[in-house]
Design a protein around this motif. Structure first.
Motif, PDB file in Angstrom:
ATOM      1  N   ASP A  31      -9.623 -30.356  73.763  1.00  0.00           N
ATOM      2  CA  ASP A  31     -10.021 -31.021  75.095  1.00  0.00           C
ATOM      3  C   ASP A  31     -11.387 -31.615  74.954  1.00  0.00           C
ATOM      4  O   ASP A  31     -11.658 -32.656  75.328  1.00  0.00           O
ATOM      5  CB  ASP A  31      -9.768 -30.157  76.052  1.00  0.00           C
ATOM      6  N   GLN A  58      -5.633 -30.058  64.534  1.00  0.00           N
ATOM      7  CA  GLN A  58      -5.678 -29.637  65.867  1.00  0.00           C
ATOM      8  C   GLN A  58      -6.306 -30.506  66.892  1.00  0.00           C
ATOM      9  O   GLN A  58      -7.118 -31.207  66.478  1.00  0.00           O
ATOM     10  CB  GLN A  58      -6.208 -28.275  65.949  1.00  0.00           C
ATOM     11  N   ASP A 110     -10.343 -21.769  75.783  1.00  0.00           N
ATOM     12  CA  ASP A 110     -10.380 -21.289  74.443  1.00  0.00           C
ATOM     13  C   ASP A 110     -11.318 -21.588  73.803  1.00  0.00           C
ATOM     14  O   ASP A 110     -11.648 -22.663  73.866  1.00  0.00           O
ATOM     15  CB  ASP A 110      -9.058 -21.548  73.772  1.00  0.00           C
ATOM     16  N   MET A 122      -0.705 -21.351  82.950  1.00  0.00           N
ATOM     17  CA  MET A 122      -1.629 -22.438  82.887  1.00  0.00           C
ATOM     18  C   MET A 122      -2.219 -22.485  81.491  1.00  0.00           C
ATOM     19  O   MET A 122      -2.997 -21.348  81.035  1.00  0.00           O
ATOM     20  CB  MET A 122      -2.539 -22.918  84.109  1.00  0.00           C
ATOM     21  N   GLU A 123      -1.935 -23.316  80.592  1.00  0.00           N
ATOM     22  CA  GLU A 123      -2.640 -23.218  79.357  1.00  0.00           C
ATOM     23  C   GLU A 123      -4.066 -23.617  79.467  1.00  0.00           C
ATOM     24  O   GLU A 123      -4.290 -24.657  80.120  1.00  0.00           O
ATOM     25  CB  GLU A 123      -1.779 -24.324  78.376  1.00  0.00           C
ATOM     26  N   LYS A 124      -4.955 -22.829  78.609  1.00  0.00           N
ATOM     27  CA  LYS A 124      -6.288 -22.988  78.640  1.00  0.00           C
ATOM     28  C   LYS A 124      -6.771 -24.203  77.886  1.00  0.00           C
ATOM     29  O   LYS A 124      -5.957 -24.740  77.052  1.00  0.00           O
ATOM     30  CB  LYS A 124      -7.034 -21.746  77.772  1.00  0.00           C
ATOM     31  N   GLU A 125      -7.794 -24.831  78.297  1.00  0.00           N
ATOM     32  CA  GLU A 125      -8.266 -26.041  77.657  1.00  0.00           C
ATOM     33  C   GLU A 125      -9.065 -25.663  76.426  1.00  0.00           C
ATOM     34  O   GLU A 125      -9.534 -24.302  76.292  1.00  0.00           O
ATOM     35  CB  GLU A 125      -9.390 -26.781  78.587  1.00  0.00           C
ATOM     36  N   ARG A 126      -9.145 -26.233  75.259  1.00  0.00           N
ATOM     37  CA  ARG A 126      -9.742 -25.958  74.125  1.00  0.00           C
ATOM     38  C   ARG A 126     -11.297 -26.509  73.987  1.00  0.00           C
ATOM     39  O   ARG A 126     -11.278 -27.972  74.196  1.00  0.00           O
ATOM     40  CB  ARG A 126      -8.790 -26.256  72.961  1.00  0.00           C
TER      41      ARG A 126
END
Length: 166
Positions: free
Chosen positions: A76, A73, A33, A1-5
């Motif tokens: 989130d 970029q 992140d 799962m991709e981390k929220e930024r």
């Protein structure tokens, strides 16, 4: 799962946003992140580094970054932690959700070195408390749940914003 930024912002990216980045990464870096930047970056304040060391968080490797480094970029969450009478905080285009909480700027406080350090400690602790509330009130990932006993059991699912799970 991709981390929220998450991007923490302030004008100088020298104290409050640097401490917020360090705190949030320490608390929730396994699921987010975390970055920080400013509209007019300066050097990271040595007292910010020292007060974070005081609780075992090393931000000595941090550098002040310009918001321009993050242009184009998407984040989130974009969180502004500065504030002054003129409300002249930066704005970043590219956030899905925005939060703003003004904190006093300890780097402009005039006093003895001990008084300045005490203010840095106070702001650090206020930041930590607010960041924990922010996380539990608005940022809990979908797969996390609250574990209450008794009457409160199951009262707040991960997206129930009316009640903080903390």
């Amino acid at each position: 799962m991709e981390k929220e930024r998450v991007l923490f912002m302030c004008i100088h990216n020298a104290a409050r946003s640097q401490m917020a980045e360090g705190l949030f990464r320490d608390l929730y870096g396994d699921i987010f992140d975390v970055y920080s930047a400013g509209s007019e970056p300066h050097t990271v304040d040595p007292l910010a580094i020292k007060c974070m060391e005081d609780i075992g968080i090393d931000i000595s490797h941090h550098r002040s970054k310009s918001l321009k480094e993050f242009e184009g970029q998407e984040f989130d969450y974009v969180v502004t932690v500065c504030g002054n009478p003129y409300n002249a905080c930066p704005f970043f285009v590219g956030g899905k959700k925005y939060f703003k909480q003004p904190f006093e700027d300890p780097s402009v406080f005039e006093g003895t070195e001990e008084e300045k350090f005490e203010l840095f400690l106070k702001i650090r602790d206020e930041l930590r408390e607010w960041l924990e509330d922010l996380y539990y009130s608005y940022m809990i990932p979908n797969d996390e749940s609250c574990n209450f006993s008794g009457e409160l059991e199951g009262c707040c699912g991960p997206r129930d914003k009316e009640f903080s799970c903390r």
